[in-house]
Scaffold this motif. Sequence first.
Motif, PDB file in Angstrom:
ATOM      1  N   ALA A 122       1.682   3.868  -3.468  1.00  0.00           N
ATOM      2  CA  ALA A 122       2.467   2.943  -4.280  1.00  0.00           C
ATOM      3  C   ALA A 122       1.501   1.966  -4.933  1.00  0.00           C
ATOM      4  O   ALA A 122       0.557   1.480  -4.305  1.00  0.00           O
ATOM      5  N   VAL A 123       1.733   1.685  -6.204  1.00  0.00           N
ATOM      6  CA  VAL A 123       0.954   0.685  -6.929  1.00  0.00           C
ATOM      7  C   VAL A 123       1.946  -0.383  -7.364  1.00  0.00           C
ATOM      8  O   VAL A 123       2.770  -0.151  -8.247  1.00  0.00           O
ATOM      9  N   GLY A 124       1.850  -1.537  -6.694  1.00  0.00           N
ATOM     10  CA  GLY A 124       2.829  -2.592  -6.954  1.00  0.00           C
ATOM     11  C   GLY A 124       4.217  -2.092  -6.598  1.00  0.00           C
ATOM     12  O   GLY A 124       4.411  -1.273  -5.712  1.00  0.00           O
ATOM     13  N   GLU A 125       5.202  -2.590  -7.329  1.00  0.00           N
ATOM     14  CA  GLU A 125       6.588  -2.174  -7.114  1.00  0.00           C
ATOM     15  C   GLU A 125       7.033  -1.160  -8.155  1.00  0.00           C
ATOM     16  O   GLU A 125       8.107  -0.593  -8.061  1.00  0.00           O
ATOM     17  N   GLN A 126       6.171  -0.913  -9.163  1.00  0.00           N
ATOM     18  CA  GLN A 126       6.586  -0.102 -10.301  1.00  0.00           C
ATOM     19  C   GLN A 126       6.242   1.368 -10.186  1.00  0.00           C
ATOM     20  O   GLN A 126       6.945   2.216 -10.731  1.00  0.00           O
ATOM     21  N   PHE A 127       5.156   1.697  -9.516  1.00  0.00           N
ATOM     22  CA  PHE A 127       4.672   3.078  -9.535  1.00  0.00           C
ATOM     23  C   PHE A 127       4.557   3.647  -8.130  1.00  0.00           C
ATOM     24  O   PHE A 127       4.107   2.994  -7.216  1.00  0.00           O
TER      25      PHE A 127
END
Length: 172
Positions: free
Chosen positions: A19-24
């Motif tokens: 997961a990269v941040g909450e977006q990806f």
Amino acid sequence: LGVRVIEGVARFKNKRTVAVGEQFEIRARRFVIDTGSSPALPPIPGLAETPHLTNETVFDLTERPEHLVVIGAGPIGLELAQAFRRLGASVTVLEAAQPLAREDPECAAIVLDELTREGVTLRAGVEALRVEGSHSGIKVVVRAGEAEEAIDGSHLLVATGRRVNTEGLGLE
């Protein structure tokens, strides 16, 4: 070239998902982790409370140190020791083991001999016991054999290696 770059803080959710941040969220069979590295600071009492430089912060100096004390005699520590000596600073390098221990001994001897000729003081086999501020800037107390000795300097450079930036990735 078929590479998608996503900037952000990554963490593994499981062995196939990042997961990269909450977006990806990215799923894959394999990941290449290239987080870079940071200076590794040894557990010397007083180091955290005493102003010190690393190979990343030493270039922020705006004035030449009067006497630079370097902890660590690997390639980075010795390269910076030579550079500051050539700029006119007094330089003392402290190493717990043998300077350039991982390098070819014959080649290392040539480099160490040249550094000595240029005026860099090399102290091998000394253990840094503690670091503290002093009237002149910093003081490193070392043990050489059975004797303790204080080495005063205007600036302290810690060049004792690097550590991989994996904190927070969730690699466990």
